[in-house]
Enzyme design. Structure first.
Site, PDB file in Angstrom:
ATOM      1  N   ARG A 106       0.881  -1.172   0.000  1.00  0.00           N
ATOM      2  CA  ARG A 106       0.000   0.000   0.000  1.00  0.00           C
ATOM      3  C   ARG A 106       0.912   1.213   0.000  1.00  0.00           C
ATOM      4  O   ARG A 106       1.697   1.393   0.944  1.00  0.00           O
ATOM      5  CB  ARG A 106      -0.916  -0.011   1.223  1.00  0.00           C
ATOM      6  CG  ARG A 106      -1.590   1.331   1.437  1.00  0.00           C
ATOM      7  CD  ARG A 106      -2.753   1.277   2.385  1.00  0.00           C
ATOM      8  NE  ARG A 106      -3.887   0.605   1.778  1.00  0.00           N
ATOM      9  CZ  ARG A 106      -5.127   0.656   2.261  1.00  0.00           C
ATOM     10  NH1 ARG A 106      -5.384   1.347   3.341  1.00  0.00           N
ATOM     11  NH2 ARG A 106      -6.098   0.013   1.655  1.00  0.00           N
ATOM     12  N   HIS A 133      -7.104   0.981  -6.841  1.00  0.00           N
ATOM     13  CA  HIS A 133      -7.377   0.106  -5.691  1.00  0.00           C
ATOM     14  C   HIS A 133      -8.021  -1.186  -6.220  1.00  0.00           C
ATOM     15  O   HIS A 133      -9.200  -1.450  -5.992  1.00  0.00           O
ATOM     16  CB  HIS A 133      -8.292   0.845  -4.700  1.00  0.00           C
ATOM     17  CG  HIS A 133      -8.310   0.259  -3.321  1.00  0.00           C
ATOM     18  ND1 HIS A 133      -7.550  -0.832  -2.943  1.00  0.00           N
ATOM     19  CD2 HIS A 133      -9.013   0.632  -2.204  1.00  0.00           C
ATOM     20  CE1 HIS A 133      -7.786  -1.107  -1.674  1.00  0.00           C
ATOM     21  NE2 HIS A 133      -8.664  -0.236  -1.206  1.00  0.00           N
ATOM     22  N   GLN A 136      -9.930  -3.922  -3.941  1.00  0.00           N
ATOM     23  CA  GLN A 136     -11.229  -3.433  -3.478  1.00  0.00           C
ATOM     24  C   GLN A 136     -12.318  -3.738  -4.514  1.00  0.00           C
ATOM     25  O   GLN A 136     -13.394  -4.236  -4.177  1.00  0.00           O
ATOM     26  CB  GLN A 136     -11.130  -1.913  -3.244  1.00  0.00           C
ATOM     27  CG  GLN A 136     -12.435  -1.294  -2.808  1.00  0.00           C
ATOM     28  CD  GLN A 136     -12.841  -1.725  -1.410  1.00  0.00           C
ATOM     29  OE1 GLN A 136     -12.060  -1.636  -0.484  1.00  0.00           O
ATOM     30  NE2 GLN A 136     -14.068  -2.207  -1.250  1.00  0.00           N
ATOM     31  N   ASP A 228     -17.249   7.253  -1.986  1.00  0.00           N
ATOM     32  CA  ASP A 228     -16.023   7.137  -1.181  1.00  0.00           C
ATOM     33  C   ASP A 228     -15.751   8.509  -0.568  1.00  0.00           C
ATOM     34  O   ASP A 228     -16.366   9.522  -0.929  1.00  0.00           O
ATOM     35  CB  ASP A 228     -14.862   6.652  -2.076  1.00  0.00           C
ATOM     36  CG  ASP A 228     -13.575   6.371  -1.301  1.00  0.00           C
ATOM     37  OD1 ASP A 228     -13.633   6.255  -0.059  1.00  0.00           O
ATOM     38  OD2 ASP A 228     -12.506   6.273  -1.939  1.00  0.00           O
ATOM     39  N   CYS A 267     -16.326   1.716  -0.058  1.00  0.00           N
ATOM     40  CA  CYS A 267     -15.178   0.846   0.250  1.00  0.00           C
ATOM     41  C   CYS A 267     -14.815   0.867   1.724  1.00  0.00           C
ATOM     42  O   CYS A 267     -14.148  -0.041   2.203  1.00  0.00           O
ATOM     43  CB  CYS A 267     -13.988   1.265  -0.595  1.00  0.00           C
ATOM     44  SG  CYS A 267     -13.491   2.965  -0.293  1.00  0.00           S
ATOM     45  N   ARG A 295     -13.492  -8.557   0.938  1.00  0.00           N
ATOM     46  CA  ARG A 295     -12.053  -8.300   0.742  1.00  0.00           C
ATOM     47  C   ARG A 295     -11.290  -9.585   1.062  1.00  0.00           C
ATOM     48  O   ARG A 295     -10.340  -9.953   0.366  1.00  0.00           O
ATOM     49  CB  ARG A 295     -11.572  -7.166   1.666  1.00  0.00           C
ATOM     50  CG  ARG A 295     -12.127  -5.783   1.339  1.00  0.00           C
ATOM     51  CD  ARG A 295     -11.656  -5.274   0.001  1.00  0.00           C
ATOM     52  NE  ARG A 295     -10.203  -5.169  -0.093  1.00  0.00           N
ATOM     53  CZ  ARG A 295      -9.462  -4.168   0.405  1.00  0.00           C
ATOM     54  NH1 ARG A 295     -10.057  -3.155   0.997  1.00  0.00           N
ATOM     55  NH2 ARG A 295      -8.150  -4.163   0.282  1.00  0.00           N
TER      56      ARG A 295
HETATM   57  N1   CP Z   1     -11.223  -0.175   1.923  1.00  0.00           N
HETATM   58  C1   CP Z   1      -9.966  -0.251   2.404  1.00  0.00           C
HETATM   59  O1   CP Z   1      -8.989  -0.456   1.665  1.00  0.00           O
HETATM   60  O2   CP Z   1      -9.880  -0.128   3.751  1.00  0.00           O
HETATM   61  P1   CP Z   1      -8.558   0.037   4.634  1.00  0.00           P
HETATM   62  O3   CP Z   1      -7.979   1.389   4.321  1.00  0.00           O
HETATM   63  O4   CP Z   1      -9.033  -0.080   6.047  1.00  0.00           O
HETATM   64  O5   CP Z   1      -7.595  -1.054   4.257  1.00  0.00           O
HETATM   65  N1  NVA Z   2      -9.902   6.742  -1.628  1.00  0.00           N
HETATM   66  C1  NVA Z   2      -9.565   6.290  -0.294  1.00  0.00           C
HETATM   67  C2  NVA Z   2      -9.758   4.818  -0.183  1.00  0.00           C
HETATM   68  C3  NVA Z   2      -9.464   4.241   1.177  1.00  0.00           C
HETATM   69  C4  NVA Z   2      -9.649   2.770   1.237  1.00  0.00           C
HETATM   70  C5  NVA Z   2      -8.136   6.665   0.041  1.00  0.00           C
HETATM   71  O1  NVA Z   2      -7.256   6.529  -0.814  1.00  0.00           O
HETATM   72  O2  NVA Z   2      -7.899   7.122   1.151  1.00  0.00           O
END
Ligand code: CP
Ligand code: NVA
Length: 307
Positions: A106, A133, A136, A228, A267, A295
């Site tokens: 990540r 992502h 997701q 989101d 998400c 997930r």
């Molecule tokens: N939706 C998602 O990726 O959640 P987290 O940021 O908690 O991993």
């Molecule tokens: N768009 C959000 C998704 C989190 C899972 C972010 O990048 O923070």
């Protein structure tokens, strides 16, 4: 062609039959887990998980997923590794590849996960970048299939800030035959590059892809409404952006303009009563916690197929 050895970074790298294989495997692994049938497909395998930013779902679902598959996951945060002291991503990738069978990362910049994949000799999974992502959206499509029975021909409307999640929706849902509408205000619409890439997919798969600046119009005829956060990780809160996005809030009035059986997705984490009202999030249209659960199953499928 098998998915073995492939990276899972960008849904646009995959054909429809390959994403179908991931979804079918996800449904199958979910059934097995619910019935308590053993499915230790990755016995003795290790997953390195690099987190440059926070996570609840991604971290826990990957870690638990590896345990259920008979393998093991290692949580690595920059402060606890030499990455935080300047060891390069390339060298880190080479070293982790000597110990582990797969790497999940990540990251902030999408280039960081690309750099990791360039040097790693094991498959690399994108656990969220500023651009995409993909894991997701696999879980989301599994959830849509559970609730609607299919994907092809359905209309999904994403309302709000165009971001990593909406970019992956434009790719994944289009590849699987869904019509995609993005409802975003001026200044917060998808980038030209992302539109160009998704439009090519939409032409190839015979679906529609449109960007609409009126939220009520955007959700008209929608089978799925998705939203989101207004501010993704790494972005500063700005009053101007909040004001522009508030009219795109998913609330009861907006949901009533979609198909009566529409499902509402997010998400998570949600900012209750900002992009999504608590009334809708906890109401009958919402499937947000099914998404969160999936997930686990979708990522187990990805791991089982690529490792
Ligand atoms: N939706 C998602 O990726 O959640 P987290 O940021 O908690 O991993
Ligand atoms: N768009 C959000 C998704 C989190 C899972 C972010 O990048 O923070």
């Amino acid at each position: 062609m098998s998915l073995r050895g492939r990276n899972f970074i960008d849904l646009a790298d995959f054909e429809r039959f390959e994403l179908r294989q991931v979804l079918d495997t996800a449904h199958d692994l979910k059934r097995k887990q619910k019935r308590g049938e053993p499915h230790e497909l990755l016995k003795g395998k290790s997953l390195a998980m690099i987190f440059m930013k926070s996570s609840t779902r991604t971290r826990v679902s990957f870690e638990v997923g590896m345990t259920q598959l008979g393998g093991h996951a290692l949580y690595l945060e920059p402060g606890g590794t030499q990455l935080g002291r300047g060891e390069t991503i390339g060298d880190t990738a080479l070293v982790l590849s000597r110990y582990c069978d797969v790497i999940m990362a990540r990251v902030y910049g999408h280039n960081e996960v690309m750099e990791l994949a360039k040097h790693a000799t094991v498959p690399v999974i994108n656990g969220l970048s500023d651009l995409l992502h993909p894991c997701q959206i696999m879980a989301d499509m599994q959830t849509i299939e559970e609730h609607k029975g299919n994907l092809e021909g359905l209309k999904i409307t994403y309302v709000g800030d165009s971001n990593n999640v909406s970019n992956s929706i434009m790719q994944g849902c289009t590849i699987m035959g869904m019509d995609v509408t993005i409802g975003s205000p001026k200044g917060y619409t998808p980038s030209d590059e992302m539109m160009k890439r998704a439009t090519a997919l939409s032409t190839r798969y015979g679906t529609t892809l449109e960007v609409v600046s009126n939220p009520s119009e955007a959700v008209k005829g929608a089978d799925v409404i998705y939203t989101d956060t207004f501010f993704s990780m790494g972005q500063e809160r700005e009053k101007e952006k909040e004001d522009a996005l508030m009219p795109f809030q998913v609330n009861k009035a907006l949901v009533s303009k979609a198909n009566s059986e529409a499902i509402v997705m997010h998400c998570l984490p949600a900012h209750r009563d900002e992009e999504l009202t608590s009334e809708v999030m906890d109401g009958p249209h919402s499937v947000v916690f099914d998404q969160a659960e999936n997930r686990l199953h979708a990522q187990k499928a990805i791991l089982a197929l690529i490792v």
